[in-house]
Write an enzyme that holds these catalytic residues in place. Structure first.
Site, short mmCIF file in Angstrom:
data_model
loop_
_atom_site.label_atom_id
_atom_site.label_comp_id
_atom_site.label_asym_id
_atom_site.label_seq_id
_atom_site.Cartn_x
_atom_site.Cartn_y
_atom_site.Cartn_z
N SER A 177 -5.41 -13.50 2.31
CA SER A 177 -6.19 -12.52 1.56
C SER A 177 -6.26 -12.97 0.10
O SER A 177 -5.25 -13.39 -0.47
CB SER A 177 -5.52 -11.15 1.66
OG SER A 177 -6.19 -10.17 0.89
N SER A 213 -12.29 4.68 2.86
CA SER A 213 -12.27 6.12 2.64
C SER A 213 -11.14 6.80 3.39
O SER A 213 -10.76 6.39 4.50
CB SER A 213 -13.61 6.73 3.07
OG SER A 213 -13.58 8.14 2.90
N GLN A 214 -10.61 7.86 2.81
CA GLN A 214 -9.59 8.69 3.45
C GLN A 214 -10.17 10.04 3.83
O GLN A 214 -9.45 11.04 3.93
CB GLN A 214 -8.39 8.86 2.51
CG GLN A 214 -7.79 7.56 2.04
CD GLN A 214 -7.25 6.69 3.17
OE1 GLN A 214 -6.29 7.06 3.83
NE2 GLN A 214 -7.87 5.54 3.41
N HIS A 220 -0.86 -11.73 1.26
CA HIS A 220 -1.71 -10.81 0.52
C HIS A 220 -2.41 -11.47 -0.67
O HIS A 220 -3.60 -11.23 -0.91
CB HIS A 220 -0.87 -9.62 0.05
CG HIS A 220 -1.69 -8.39 -0.22
ND1 HIS A 220 -1.15 -7.13 -0.19
CD2 HIS A 220 -2.99 -8.23 -0.51
CE1 HIS A 220 -2.10 -6.24 -0.44
NE2 HIS A 220 -3.22 -6.89 -0.66
N TYR A 224 0.84 -1.20 0.00
CA TYR A 224 0.00 0.00 0.00
C TYR A 224 0.88 1.25 0.00
O TYR A 224 1.81 1.37 0.79
CB TYR A 224 -0.92 0.03 1.22
CG TYR A 224 -2.00 -1.01 1.24
CD1 TYR A 224 -2.25 -1.82 0.14
CD2 TYR A 224 -2.81 -1.17 2.36
CE1 TYR A 224 -3.25 -2.76 0.16
CE2 TYR A 224 -3.83 -2.12 2.40
CZ TYR A 224 -4.04 -2.92 1.29
OH TYR A 224 -5.04 -3.86 1.32
#
Length: 296
Positions: A160, A261-262, A130, A58
């Site tokens: 994941s 969301s950021q 991941h 990320y």
């Protein structure tokens, strides 16, 4: 009515770790804005979110490149170490741009150590593979995950984007519990309902962490699913996003949506999901709208 989602903490599989029923994810977190990251983490904590999901990949398109999001979280914890006690920190590894996947023991050992350095901690609460490396034997991967637990560098392990068959193969070699599985799941992407992901999670007591629960923002667009969710939200005076989270959480697998969301206000509105109740007919109406056809 289907039982309304509970705001109470619940076990993360068989790990013994308690987590909030909603998580916050950091795949969009900017590494060059520590103050902004701090505000977002505070907003999540104020909203009752204790599970924070990140990954070493990320932020790859951010200012710092690979590890950007973990580094941002590490800087926040460095400035405000008292936050760590309120957080369940989850991260992931195994994706390498250009490879693309490596779950060999040597690489995953290095990846975990690198994540710990960027985060500025000696232990994470949950470490996840991941994406599946098709060249890694599940027996070898199981041994690597068990070593991670034994080292004390993580309290629990998960996967994941694994198929149910890949999860079952891995678990056949594990002597420790697999705490979680993280599939893509939203009212617009319902594969986990049909491919056995949620069934296996219920059978094996895996926590289900749903990434992209709003369909990557597509639920904000016009369409029959969006209309149904907006209508349901209006019924309770909440957003369509909150209604979507509640739709996922209505499933008996006790799905944990990862809010991506950021924006502070969007993070805060996630808690409105606990106000929404679905009838079976309403829940199935959303599913059928997503499928574009009636169930038999």
């Amino acid at each position: 009515m289907i039982e309304r989602p509970s705001a109470e903490s619940r076990p993360l599989g068989k790990s013994g770790i308690l987590v909030s029923p909603i998580a916050w994810g950091m795949w969009r977190l900017r590494g060059d804005d520590v103050a902004g990251a701090h505000a977002l983490i505070e907003a999540a904590l104020d909203s009752g979110i204790t599970l924070f999901d990140t990954a070493d990949i990320y932020g790859f398109n951010g200012t710092g490149g690979f590890g950007d999001a973990e580094s941002a979280l590490g800087r926040v914890l460095g400035e405000a170490p008292e936050l760590r006690a309120s957080m369940v920190v989850a991260t992931k590894g195994g994706i390498i741009p250009g490879v693309p996947y490596d779950s060999s023991p040597a690489y995953l050992d290095r990846a975990l150590d690198a994540s710990l350095r960027r985060l500025g901690v000696e232990q994470v609460d949950l470490w996840q593979v991941h994406r599946p490396d098709l060249l890694a034997h599940p027996q070898e991967l199981a041994a690597t995950l068990e070593k991670m637990i034994a080292s004390g560098k993580t309290r629990a392990v998960g996967v994941s984007n694994f198929t149910p068959a890949q999860v079952a193969a891995l678990e056949s070699f594990l002597t420790i519990p697999l705490a979680s599985t993280q599939p893509e799941f939203s009212p617009l992407h319902t594969d986990p309902l049909w491919d056995g992901t949620l069934d296996l999670a219920m059978a094996r007591d895996h926590a289900v962490l749903a990434w992209s629960p709003l369909g990557g923002g597509r639920l904000g667009q016009d369409g029959p699913v969006a209309a149904l969710l907006a209508g349901k939200g209006a019924q309770y005076g909440v957003s369509a996003a909150a209604a979507a989270y509640a739709w996922l959480m209505a499933h008996p697998a006790r799905v944990i949506p990862i809010v991506g969301s950021q924006r502070v206000e969007r993070i805060r509105e996630a808690r409105d999901a606990f106000e929404v109740e679905w009838t079976r007919a309403e829940w199935y109406a959303v599913l059928q709208a997503s499928m574009g056809k009636k169930l038999p």
